[in-house]
Design a protein around this motif. Structure first.
Motif, PDB file in Angstrom:
ATOM      1  N   VAL A  69     -40.979  27.445   8.146  1.00 13.74           N
ATOM      2  CA  VAL A  69     -42.175  27.649   7.319  1.00 13.74           C
ATOM      3  C   VAL A  69     -41.899  28.663   6.215  1.00 13.74           C
ATOM      4  O   VAL A  69     -42.359  28.505   5.077  1.00 13.74           O
ATOM      5  N   GLU A 128     -48.890  31.866   7.086  1.00 13.70           N
ATOM      6  CA  GLU A 128     -49.547  30.664   7.588  1.00 13.70           C
ATOM      7  C   GLU A 128     -49.811  30.719   9.092  1.00 13.70           C
ATOM      8  O   GLU A 128     -50.557  29.903   9.630  1.00 13.70           O
ATOM      9  N   GLU A 129     -49.184  31.693   9.778  1.00 12.94           N
ATOM     10  CA  GLU A 129     -49.422  31.844  11.214  1.00 12.94           C
ATOM     11  C   GLU A 129     -50.758  32.555  11.430  1.00 12.94           C
ATOM     12  O   GLU A 129     -51.077  33.518  10.734  1.00 12.94           O
ATOM     13  N   HIS A 150     -59.320  27.639   9.849  1.00 10.36           N
ATOM     14  CA  HIS A 150     -57.877  27.764   9.632  1.00 10.36           C
ATOM     15  C   HIS A 150     -57.238  26.409   9.408  1.00 10.36           C
ATOM     16  O   HIS A 150     -56.396  26.236   8.517  1.00 10.36           O
ATOM     17  N   HIS A 151     -57.635  25.423  10.192  1.00  8.56           N
ATOM     18  CA  HIS A 151     -56.968  24.127  10.127  1.00  8.56           C
ATOM     19  C   HIS A 151     -57.558  23.214   9.052  1.00  8.56           C
ATOM     20  O   HIS A 151     -56.819  22.541   8.321  1.00  8.56           O
ATOM     21  N   VAL A 154     -57.954  23.901   4.526  1.00 15.17           N
ATOM     22  CA  VAL A 154     -56.745  24.026   3.711  1.00 15.17           C
ATOM     23  C   VAL A 154     -57.017  23.569   2.284  1.00 15.17           C
ATOM     24  O   VAL A 154     -56.417  24.071   1.333  1.00 15.17           O
ATOM     25  N   PHE A 324     -49.583  27.976  14.527  1.00 10.76           N
ATOM     26  CA  PHE A 324     -49.683  27.570  13.129  1.00 10.76           C
ATOM     27  C   PHE A 324     -50.700  26.465  12.863  1.00 10.76           C
ATOM     28  O   PHE A 324     -51.171  26.344  11.734  1.00 10.76           O
ATOM     29  N   ALA A 380     -51.496  23.618  -1.729  1.00 15.09           N
ATOM     30  CA  ALA A 380     -51.625  24.416  -0.504  1.00 15.09           C
ATOM     31  C   ALA A 380     -50.554  25.479  -0.350  1.00 15.09           C
ATOM     32  O   ALA A 380     -50.650  26.304   0.571  1.00 15.09           O
ATOM     33  N   GLY A 383     -45.455  27.043   2.203  1.00 18.93           N
ATOM     34  CA  GLY A 383     -45.504  27.289   3.639  1.00 18.93           C
ATOM     35  C   GLY A 383     -46.444  26.353   4.351  1.00 18.93           C
ATOM     36  O   GLY A 383     -46.120  25.782   5.401  1.00 18.93           O
ATOM     37  N   ARG A 384     -47.643  26.171   3.810  1.00 18.56           N
ATOM     38  CA  ARG A 384     -48.625  25.285   4.453  1.00 18.56           C
ATOM     39  C   ARG A 384     -48.139  23.842   4.440  1.00 18.56           C
ATOM     40  O   ARG A 384     -48.300  23.113   5.428  1.00 18.56           O
ATOM     41  N   VAL A 387     -45.705  23.514   7.217  1.00 24.81           N
ATOM     42  CA  VAL A 387     -46.372  23.464   8.528  1.00 24.81           C
ATOM     43  C   VAL A 387     -46.813  22.040   8.825  1.00 24.81           C
ATOM     44  O   VAL A 387     -46.563  21.507   9.913  1.00 24.81           O
ATOM     45  N   TRP A 388     -47.459  21.408   7.866  1.00 24.24           N
ATOM     46  CA  TRP A 388     -48.006  20.063   8.113  1.00 24.24           C
ATOM     47  C   TRP A 388     -46.882  19.033   8.295  1.00 24.24           C
ATOM     48  O   TRP A 388     -46.989  18.140   9.118  1.00 24.24           O
TER      49      TRP A 388
END
Length: 427
Positions: A69, A128-129, A150-151, A154, A324, A380, A383-384, A387-388
Motif C-alpha cells: 500500500v 489508509e490503515e 471508512h470503506h 472513498v 485496511f 482516491a 494507496g487507496r 488497497v482495493w
C-alpha cells in the motif's frame, strides 16, 4: 573467500522466513537491481529497505500489505498469479498459522534486515490503515458508522470506475463467464426481487442499500415502494440523485439510518444484501429479531452474505482485510447463519450458494480498476487504489479456492400466505 550476498539474496532469506518455505515462490528484484528467486515466476519489486523493516515488525500478510500500500514493493505483471504464488504454499496458505514467527525464521528475518541496514523503529502504518478504538465499543452505532464511512465514503466517482454503471457492490449472478458485468448485476437484482415475491405496491426495506441499485430496480421493474437505508452519507446522496433522475422519487426513499432505528414497519419484504458482514456474531440475534419484527406475517427476508466455509467464525484484528478494508467486519459460517435465522422465528425457504459467481464478480472489478488505474489514483490516491486492487484480487482467489463462500438465504415470517410449493416460482 566468502561471496558477498546481493540485496535480493538477503531479501530472499527474509521472505523465505516470513513465508515459511524452502524455495521462493516468486522472483524478487531489489532496489539495487539485483534479483533472486526462480526464473519464470511472478516478479515482486522491492523499492525500499523500509519494506523489509515492516516485515521485521509485522512478519506476515499485514507487513506485506503495508509495504504494498505504501508503494515500497510492487507486483509486476498479473496480480492474481503473484498472489496465488505467495498464498498457495507455506505460512500464508494456512488459515490457522500462528501470527508470530518461530525463533529460527525470526532470526533470519532480523539478520537479513541488519545486513541491509533496514533495522530501526517500527514504520508508521500507511494512512489508509484504520483504527477505530477511539470510536467507542465494537458495533456501537457510532463505531459502525465510522467503519462504514471508512470503506464506502472513498468517493462515488472512484466506485463508479470499479463497479460500472450498475453501481452494485455485491456478488453478481452470471449466466456464464462470458456474461458482461452489468448484465450479471441486473440478473442478480432481478433474482432478488423474484425471490422476495415483489408485486406492484409491495413495501420493500433495503437494508444497506448502497447507491440504490436494488431500490431503483424494484421500484422501476416491479412497482414496489422502497425504503433504502445506509450509514454512508455519500452513498445516500448519490442514490437520491439516481432516484430523482429516474423519476422514482415518489416510490424510493433513501435514508441515512441504522437498521436498529427503523420503526415504520411492517414491510412486505426485506433485502439484506452484503450488509450482515458488518453486524458481527454477537449482534446476529438482535439483527434477526429486528428484521423479523419489521416484516408483516408472511413477509420474506433475503439474507445475502459472505461466509467462511467449513470453519468456525473468527476475527483476526491483524489481517490486512481488518486493518485496511472492513474494520470490525466478521464472517459467519452458513450453519451459524441458518441457526440465527431459525432461532429468531423465521422459516427457511431456500438456500443458494453463489461462491463461483463472486469470484467472477471480483475479477471483473479488478479488471475495471486496472483499466482505469490512472483515473482511480487521481480520485482516491495511490494507496487507496492499491488497497482495493489487493483486497479484491485476494478475495477472488479465496472464493475460487473455496475458502470463502457467499449465500442467499430466503426466509419468511410465519403467518400470512403460505410459501410457494416449488422453488421454480422464484428462480
Amino acid at each position: 573467500m566468502a561471496i558477498e550476498q546481493s540485496a535480493a539474496d538477503l531479501l530472499a532469506t527474509a521472505v523465505r522466513g516470513v513465508l515459511g518455505v524452502g524455495e521462493l515462490p516468486v522472483r524478487l528484484r531489489a532496489w539495487d537491481g539485483s534479483v533472486a528467486g526462480p526464473e519464470g515466476t511472478p516478479v515482486v519489486a522491492v523499492h525500499s529497505r523500509r519494506a523489509l523493516r515492516r516485515l521485521v515488525w509485522a512478519p506476515g500478510e499485514l507487513g506485506l500489505g503495508r509495504a504494498y500500500v505504501a508503494g515500497e514493493l510492487e507486483i509486476e505483471g498479473d496480480v492474481f498469479a503473484t498472489l496465488s504464488a505467495l498464498t498457495s504454499a507455506g505460512r500464508l496458505a494456512s488459515r490457522d498459522a500462528p501470527t508470530g514467527l518461530p525463533l529460527r525464521e525470526r532470526l533470519a528475518v532480523v539478520g537479513a534486515a541488519a545486513r541491509l541496514g533496514a533495522l530501526g523503529p517500527e514504520p508508521a502504518p500507511p494512512p489508509e490503515e484504520v483504527r477505530l478504538h477511539r470510536a467507542g465499543r465494537r458495533h456501537s452505532r457510532r463505531r459502525d458508522a465510522a467503519a462504514i464511512a471508512h470503506h464506502y465514503d472513498v468517493g462515488n466517482d472512484f466506485y463508479a470506475l470499479v463497479l460500472g454503471p450498475s453501481m452494485v457492490y455485491s456478488c453478481a449472478v452470471w449466466e456464464s463467464p462470458a456474461t458482461r458485468l452489468d448484465a450479471a448485476q441486473e440478473a442478480k437484482l432481478d433474482l432478488v426481487c423474484r425471490k422476495l415475491g415483489l408485486r406492484s405496491g409491495a413495501r420493500l426495506l433495503d437494508v444497506g442499500c448502497g447507491w440504490g441499485g436494488l431500490a431503483l430496480h424494484a421500484a422501476q421493474r416491479y412497482g414496489a415502494r422502497v425504503v433504502g437505508i445506509t450509514l454512508s452519507t455519500a452513498q445516500a446522496e448519490l442514490a437520491r440523485r439516481r432516484g430523482a433522475a429516474a423519476g422514482l422519487a415518489d416510490r424510493v426513499e433513501i435514508r441515512v439510518q441504522d437498521y436498529r432505528d427503523v420503526a415504520d414497519g411492517p414491510y412486505d419484504a426485506i433485502a439484506s444484501i452484503g450488509m450482515a458482514e458488518h453486524v458481527g456474531a454477537a449482534g446476529m440475534a438482535g439483527y434477526v429479531r429486528t428484521l423479523h419484527d419489521l416484516l408483516r406475517p408472511g413477509g420474506r427476508l433475503l439474507h445475502h452474505a459472505i461466509a467462511e466455509n467449513a470453519v468456525a467464525p473468527r476475527r483476526n484484528p491483524d489481517s490486512f482485510i481488518t486493518r485496511f478494508v472492513f474494520p470490525d467486519g466478521e464472517l459467519l459460517g452458513l450453519a451459524r447463519t441458518l441457526s440465527a435465522l431459525e432461532g429468531g422465528g423465521l422459516e427457511v425457504l431456500d438456500v443458494e450458494a453463489l461462491r463461483r459467481h463472486y469470484a467472477l464478480t471480483l475479477r471483473a472489478w479488478v479488471e475495471r480498476l486496472e483499466k482505469n488505474w490512472d483515473a482511480a489514483v487521481a480520485l482516491a490516491g495511490p494507496g487507496r487504489a492499491r488497497v482495493w486492487r489487493l483486497y479484491m484480487a485476494a478475495s477472488a482467489l479465496s472464493f475460487e479456492a473455496g475458502k470463502m463462500g457467499v449465500n442467499q438465504v430466503l426466509v419468511q415470517r410465519p403467518g400470512g400466505d403460505p410459501p410457494p410449493l416449488r422453488r421454480r416460482d422464484w428462480v
